[in-house]
Scaffold this motif. Structure first.
Motif, short mmCIF file in Angstrom:
data_model
loop_
_atom_site.label_atom_id
_atom_site.label_comp_id
_atom_site.label_asym_id
_atom_site.label_seq_id
_atom_site.Cartn_x
_atom_site.Cartn_y
_atom_site.Cartn_z
N ALA A 178 10.23 -10.47 -0.70
CA ALA A 178 10.44 -10.13 -2.24
C ALA A 178 11.64 -10.82 -2.51
O ALA A 178 11.79 -11.56 -3.94
CB ALA A 178 10.26 -8.63 -2.45
N MET A 231 11.49 -14.97 -2.55
CA MET A 231 10.80 -15.50 -3.63
C MET A 231 11.44 -15.34 -4.84
O MET A 231 11.38 -16.14 -5.66
CB MET A 231 9.32 -14.98 -3.52
CG MET A 231 8.35 -15.10 -2.16
SD MET A 231 8.64 -16.83 -1.42
CE MET A 231 8.21 -17.82 -2.98
N ILE A 245 8.88 -10.51 -10.21
CA ILE A 245 8.54 -10.32 -8.88
C ILE A 245 8.98 -8.87 -8.31
O ILE A 245 8.27 -8.63 -7.47
CB ILE A 245 9.64 -11.53 -7.93
CG1 ILE A 245 8.95 -12.89 -8.17
CG2 ILE A 245 9.57 -11.17 -6.48
CD1 ILE A 245 9.56 -13.94 -7.39
N GLN A 297 6.48 -6.63 -6.33
CA GLN A 297 6.82 -5.99 -5.07
C GLN A 297 6.42 -4.54 -5.12
O GLN A 297 5.83 -4.06 -4.17
CB GLN A 297 8.33 -6.23 -4.62
CG GLN A 297 8.67 -5.58 -3.55
CD GLN A 297 8.17 -5.79 -2.09
OE1 GLN A 297 7.39 -6.92 -2.02
NE2 GLN A 297 8.34 -5.06 -0.90
N LEU A 328 4.78 -14.86 -4.62
CA LEU A 328 5.20 -13.62 -3.88
C LEU A 328 3.89 -13.37 -2.92
O LEU A 328 4.27 -13.23 -1.64
CB LEU A 328 5.49 -12.43 -4.71
CG LEU A 328 5.91 -11.10 -3.86
CD1 LEU A 328 7.01 -11.28 -2.81
CD2 LEU A 328 6.14 -9.91 -4.68
#
Length: 439
Positions: A108, A111, A273, A277, A329
């Motif tokens: 995570a 990315m 992102i 996650q 991701l």
């Protein structure tokens, strides 16, 4: 250069890159441990040469012939050196921890910063080069479609020489700044990250040949289903990314806004992102794939159905960025689970992590090459005019297909393939416990 030769250079470069990815992955798997680790020497030694070759891609040599070979050589060299950086860099996830949760967290972070780096690169290149105004060329009404490319070439030749020099200098300045960032980030990586030999478990009593290792990897069903699903979803978003600037400029009429729209996409991706996650840890990775990647579909349809509207375009850009974040991701966070599954099925086979990652990188670049080929051929067939102030109606229709219909179809196909992916949350937890018992 003639656009045809530019396309040939990009296609050959991508094809060469496709060959080097699995080769580099194999050589990395055979690399001995050093005091810097197993992967870090590849990153450290490739960086200065990658920066030099990148700068030379943007340099215009003072030669009348041989420019095609110049750019072909340095483009292929740059692709090879980036492979020597990116494959070990991606595989580091497996070398810093045994814990799935820690690997997911590292993915995570990785990315997020990769997307942030894309935003930064877009901003640097866009602002430096964008400050040099390159006016569009009006196509005279009396020019027939068959002679338009000849006329455009003649108009290009009469373009202001001073402006061309300024444009060349702007590209080299941008290349220098981005090359400096490349070196800075490589230094931070090499100083701040340490490989753990015990985390990778790559010690093998018997060396495995390239083709035997390749056969083992490619016969693993979960891996094949994951990379094929990843291939189609990647191709969808690359088609959107590669043609969105032209779509904004010509179809929507937002010539002066497309850089800001592109930044909206990438900033939206960067900021969401962490949300994805959290979502994958709460609801599972397969659920996150379905929700995240499919969320772009209604907005991709909306942008071509409604009349040109700047506010709607920005809403679509933000929504696309949210899906881009999921597409960036999730497949990468699922790959370590596939490798763990492979280890359980082949406990006596080691040293294949880099091969897994190298083929994953290969499919990303393969999708990029296919996207480039589809876009170039489609627009050329529709009669696209380089730097024209406007385009034929056939080009506008083609752009709508490339940013809406084609990505939607590819996303649906990719999600169907992800449905066949066998590692759900229950299976992942079982594998985690089995690996702990095995250790």
């Amino acid at each position: 250069l003639d656009p045809f030769y530019a396309s040939i250079i990009l296609f050959v470069g991508r094809a060469w890159d496709a060959v080097t990815d699995p080769m580099v992955g194999f050589f990395i798997s055979k690399t001995s441990w050093t005091r810097f680790g197993r992967l870090m020497p590849w990153i450290i030694f490739s960086t200065p040469f990658a920066v030099i070759s990148y700068f030379l891609i943007w340099f215009v040599p003072d030669i009348s012939t041989g420019q095609v070979m110049w750019y072909l050589i340095f483009y292929c060299m740059f692709q090879t050196l980036v492979t020597c950086f990116h494959v070990p860099y991606s595989a580091l996830t497996m070398f810093i921890s045994r814990e799935q949760s820690e690997r997911d967290s590292a993915t995570a972070y990785r990315m997020t910063v990769e997307v942030l780096g894309t935003v930064l690169g877009t901003a640097i290149q866009g602002q430096i080069v964008g400050n040099v105004v390159t006016p569009c060329i009006e196509t005279p009404l009396f020019i027939g479609k068959t002679n338009s490319s000849v006329a455009m070439e003649e108009l290009n030749m009469t373009h202001d020489t001073r402006l061309l020099t300024d444009t060349r200098n702007a590209y080299m300045i941008a290349a220098g700044v981005i090359g400096g960032l490349y070196i800075l980030c490589a230094l931070i990586l090499s100083v701040g990250v340490r490989e753990k030999r015990e985390a990778s478990e790559l010690q093998s009593d018997e060396p495995v040949s390239f083709f035997r290792g390749l056969k083992l990897v490619m016969n693993h069903g979960a891996y094949i289903k994951l990379i094929t699903g990843f291939l189609f979803t990647s191709l969808a978003f690359m088609l959107l990314e590669g043609n969105f600037a032209l779509f904004c400029t010509y179809t929507l009429g937002f010539r002066n806004e497309f850089q800001n729209i592109l930044l909206a996409i990438m900033l939206s991706a960067t900021l969401t992102i962490p949300f994805w996650q959290w979502f994958l840890t709460r609801f599972g990775k397969k659920t996150a794939v379905y929700v995240g990647i499919s969320s772009a579909i209604p907005f991709l349809i909306l942008v071509v159905v409604l009349d040109s509207n700047l506010i709607v375009t920005y809403i679509v850009a933000v929504a696309a960025g949210i899906s881009v974040a999921a597409a960036f991701l999730l497949p990468w966070s699922m790959l370590p689970d596939v490798i763990d599954d492979f280890k359980l099925q082949h406990p006596d086979s080691h040293s294949h992590e880099a091969i897994f990652f190298s083929f994953y990188v290969f499919f990303t670049k393969f999708a990029s090459g296919v996207s480039l080929g589809i876009s170039t051929l489609s627009l050329d067939f529709a009669g696209y005019q380089t730097r024209g102030c406007s385009q034929p109606s056939e080009v506008n229709f083609t752009l709508k297909m490339l940013v809406s219909a084609a990505p939607v179809g590819l996303i649906l196909l990719g999600l169907l393939l992800f449905k066949l992916y066998p590692i759900n949350e229950e299976k992942r937890k079982k594998n985690k416990k089995a690996l702990q018992d095995l250790r």
